[in-house]
Design a protein around this motif. Structure first.
Motif, PDB file in Angstrom:
ATOM      1  N   TYR A 314      -1.491  -1.580  -2.291  1.00 12.78           N
ATOM      2  CA  TYR A 314      -1.123  -0.166  -2.350  1.00 12.78           C
ATOM      3  C   TYR A 314       0.343   0.045  -1.968  1.00 12.78           C
ATOM      4  O   TYR A 314       1.036   0.878  -2.568  1.00 12.78           O
ATOM      5  N   MET A 315       0.817  -0.708  -0.977  1.00 10.05           N
ATOM      6  CA  MET A 315       2.222  -0.591  -0.563  1.00 10.05           C
ATOM      7  C   MET A 315       3.156  -1.021  -1.688  1.00 10.05           C
ATOM      8  O   MET A 315       4.175  -0.377  -1.956  1.00 10.05           O
ATOM      9  N   SER A 316       2.803  -2.119  -2.344  1.00  8.18           N
ATOM     10  CA  SER A 316       3.635  -2.618  -3.440  1.00  8.18           C
ATOM     11  C   SER A 316       3.715  -1.601  -4.572  1.00  8.18           C
ATOM     12  O   SER A 316       4.779  -1.388  -5.166  1.00  8.18           O
ATOM     13  N   GLU A 317       2.589  -0.950  -4.868  1.00  7.69           N
ATOM     14  CA  GLU A 317       2.586   0.066  -5.920  1.00  7.69           C
ATOM     15  C   GLU A 317       3.425   1.267  -5.510  1.00  7.69           C
ATOM     16  O   GLU A 317       4.114   1.868  -6.347  1.00  7.69           O
ATOM     17  N   GLU A 318       3.394   1.604  -4.241  1.00  8.14           N
ATOM     18  CA  GLU A 318       4.184   2.743  -3.746  1.00  8.14           C
ATOM     19  C   GLU A 318       5.678   2.421  -3.759  1.00  8.14           C
ATOM     20  O   GLU A 318       6.504   3.271  -4.111  1.00  8.14           O
ATOM     21  N   LEU A 319       6.018   1.187  -3.386  1.00 11.68           N
ATOM     22  CA  LEU A 319       7.422   0.773  -3.315  1.00 11.68           C
ATOM     23  C   LEU A 319       7.990   0.424  -4.689  1.00 11.68           C
ATOM     24  O   LEU A 319       9.200   0.402  -4.886  1.00 11.68           O
ATOM     25  N   GLY A 320       7.111   0.092  -5.621  1.00 12.27           N
ATOM     26  CA  GLY A 320       7.559  -0.319  -6.948  1.00 12.27           C
ATOM     27  C   GLY A 320       7.978  -1.767  -7.016  1.00 12.27           C
ATOM     28  O   GLY A 320       8.594  -2.200  -8.004  1.00 12.27           O
ATOM     29  N   GLU A 321       7.668  -2.533  -5.978  1.00 12.81           N
ATOM     30  CA  GLU A 321       7.973  -3.957  -5.933  1.00 12.81           C
ATOM     31  C   GLU A 321       7.071  -4.613  -4.896  1.00 12.81           C
ATOM     32  O   GLU A 321       6.538  -3.931  -4.018  1.00 12.81           O
ATOM     33  N   PRO A 322       6.874  -5.934  -4.984  1.00 21.13           N
ATOM     34  CA  PRO A 322       6.004  -6.609  -4.008  1.00 21.13           C
ATOM     35  C   PRO A 322       6.505  -6.413  -2.582  1.00 21.13           C
ATOM     36  O   PRO A 322       7.713  -6.523  -2.323  1.00 21.13           O
ATOM     37  N   VAL A 323       5.603  -6.104  -1.682  1.00 18.87           N
ATOM     38  CA  VAL A 323       5.987  -5.934  -0.285  1.00 18.87           C
ATOM     39  C   VAL A 323       6.213  -7.304   0.340  1.00 18.87           C
ATOM     40  O   VAL A 323       5.459  -8.249   0.087  1.00 18.87           O
ATOM     41  N   ALA A 324       7.283  -7.432   1.125  1.00 14.47           N
ATOM     42  CA  ALA A 324       7.593  -8.704   1.776  1.00 14.47           C
ATOM     43  C   ALA A 324       6.526  -9.022   2.823  1.00 14.47           C
ATOM     44  O   ALA A 324       5.834  -8.125   3.325  1.00 14.47           O
ATOM     45  N   ASP A 325       6.394 -10.318   3.145  1.00 17.07           N
ATOM     46  CA  ASP A 325       5.392 -10.774   4.106  1.00 17.07           C
ATOM     47  C   ASP A 325       5.456  -9.975   5.400  1.00 17.07           C
ATOM     48  O   ASP A 325       6.510  -9.860   6.026  1.00 17.07           O
ATOM     49  N   TRP A 326       4.343  -9.389   5.772  1.00 14.69           N
ATOM     50  CA  TRP A 326       4.261  -8.657   7.039  1.00 14.69           C
ATOM     51  C   TRP A 326       2.852  -8.802   7.597  1.00 14.69           C
ATOM     52  O   TRP A 326       1.904  -9.124   6.875  1.00 14.69           O
ATOM     53  N   ARG A 327       2.712  -8.567   8.899  1.00 17.70           N
ATOM     54  CA  ARG A 327       1.425  -8.655   9.568  1.00 17.70           C
ATOM     55  C   ARG A 327       1.206  -7.384  10.376  1.00 17.70           C
ATOM     56  O   ARG A 327       2.162  -6.685  10.717  1.00 17.70           O
TER      57      ARG A 327
END
Length: 405
Positions: A314-327
């Motif tokens: 969902y974050m990637s779709e919101e940002l328009g790009e893959p979200v970087a590795d996070w925890r």
């Protein structure tokens, strides 16, 4: 009872009885017996007497145990009897010791008697032991586990999951030290074994855009998991501390969590902003269920891996790009860095996170007993307001304008 001088060929050719069993005594080593059953099984034993009572010591089955090996074992047992010992009792004692001091038994004993009582993350210790260490060593006596065995196991685990190998090493080290205290061992086989990879400190924090995307992702996710992640964002508590939050720990804008659930092993009162309080108050209550965040009305939420996958999507779709590795744990670092950016002092940030004062700071440890409760509450509220401005800037601007009028 008659005996014959057995030979390897004779033992091979001896015919089992049609029914029952038959004992053949060896003339060379008194007491050595070859027992044959009607099923065709041949096995060795050594017979002797202790205080007039007959005893039988099992030496092994033929052909796995040859005539020569059976004689050697019988001679050793005969010598023990002549020294006043009882080989059968000695074997039983050895087996009992092996059962009690086998790795599997020791590992489970450690989890039950130590980890569960002193470690907040005891369940992870138990899981790793059951999944990786116990299958590898089973009932092998802990005294027989060598450094080489530890290295081989860690190397095997590190091929796929090097960080898991490091955790396993840490759990084994603590367990073997516990066994040394109880005089089960003299030296830990983990001593001198280095971590499979060098640990490193994470520095990942979420940007403002990622925070907004995550918040919107939690709303899209919805339900208990969505609410719990928003609670993590606003409070900075650890995932497990939030997952196991109980209704009876809440006291207005405070969440009083016991030492048993805290990483530092100290009771902690987490300050809750108005946003965090709203999140908690919005959770449904289940009869006889003490947990705030639950999906089944019986136990705290679990199974975070699937939730994290959905949040990433969902974050990637919101940002328009893959979200970087996070925890999820990065949210604590994000909150701390955000508070620093808002001008909050370091000692107040430590209070918000539940960190203890640095042991090298004599003033903080021995002289400064101020609780910083009011300052911590103001800090989390400032963070909540900052999040609100990021997430809904127009709504905040409109509200501030109406208040000014």
């Amino acid at each position: 009872m008659a005996s014959i001088r057995l030979t390897a060929t004779a033992v091979e050719k001896l015919t089992p009885p049609a029914t029952g069993r038959k004992d053949v005594y060896d003339a060379e080593v008194p007491g050595l017996v070859l027992r044959m059953s009607s099923s065709g099984v041949k096995s060795w034993s050594f017979t002797y007497r202790v205080e007039g009572k007959p005893r039988r010591l099992t030496l092994g089955a033929f052909p796995g145990v040859s005539l020569k090996l059976a004689r050697d074992r019988a001679r050793e047992a005969r010598a023990a009897v002549q020294r006043g010992e009882d080989p059968v009792e000695d074997k039983k004692t050895e087996e009992r010791e092996k059962q009690l001091n086998g790795f599997a038994a020791c590992a489970r004993d450690y989890v039950e008697k130590y980890a569960k009582r002193r470690q907040r993350t005891w369940a992870e210790t138990e899981r790793v032991m059951e999944k990786l260490a116990i299958p590898a060593w089973g009932d092998k006596p802990v005294k027989e586990i060598r450094r080489r065995d530890v290295v081989e196991l860690l190397d095997k685990v590190a091929v796929k999951t090097p960080h898991q190998a490091n955790r396993l090493r840490a759990y084994l080290s603590r367990m073997f030290k516990w066994l040394i205290e109880r005089e089960v061992l003299e030296v830990s086989p983990v001593m001198g074994v280095a971590p499979r990879i060098k640990p490193y400190a994470r520095s990942r924090i979420l940007s403002d855009a990622e925070l907004v995307a995550l918040w919107k992702a939690t709303e899209r996710l919805g339900g208990t998991f969505g609410a719990c992640v928003r609670y993590l964002i606003t409070t900075g508590v650890r995932r497990d501390e939030a997952s196991c939050l109980r209704w009876d720990e809440l006291d207005g804008p405070w969440a009083a969590m016991p030492a048993s659930r805290m990483k530092g092993g100290r009771d902690f009162r987490a300050p809750l902003s108005s946003t965090a309080v709203s999140i908690v108050e919005g959770m449904p209550r289940f009869e006889k269920c003490p947990y705030v965040f639950t999906t089944n009305g019986r136990s705290p939420i679990s199974g975070w891996s699937k939730t994290k996958e959905k949040l990433d999507k969902y974050m990637s779709e919101e940002l328009g790009e893959p979200v970087a590795d996070w925890r999820l744990h990065d949210l604590r670092r994000t909150l701390a860095s955000g508070l620093a950016g808002l001008g909050v002092r370091s000692e107040i940030i430590k209070r918000v996170l539940g960190h203890a004062a640095n042991s090298n700071d004599v003033t903080a440890v021995h002289y400064n007993w101020h609780s910083y409760d009011a300052e911590a509450m103001a800090a989390v509220q400032a963070w909540a307001d900052h999040l609100a401005r990021l997430i809904e800037p127009e709504a905040v601007d409109t509200r501030e304008l109406s208040m000014a009028v």
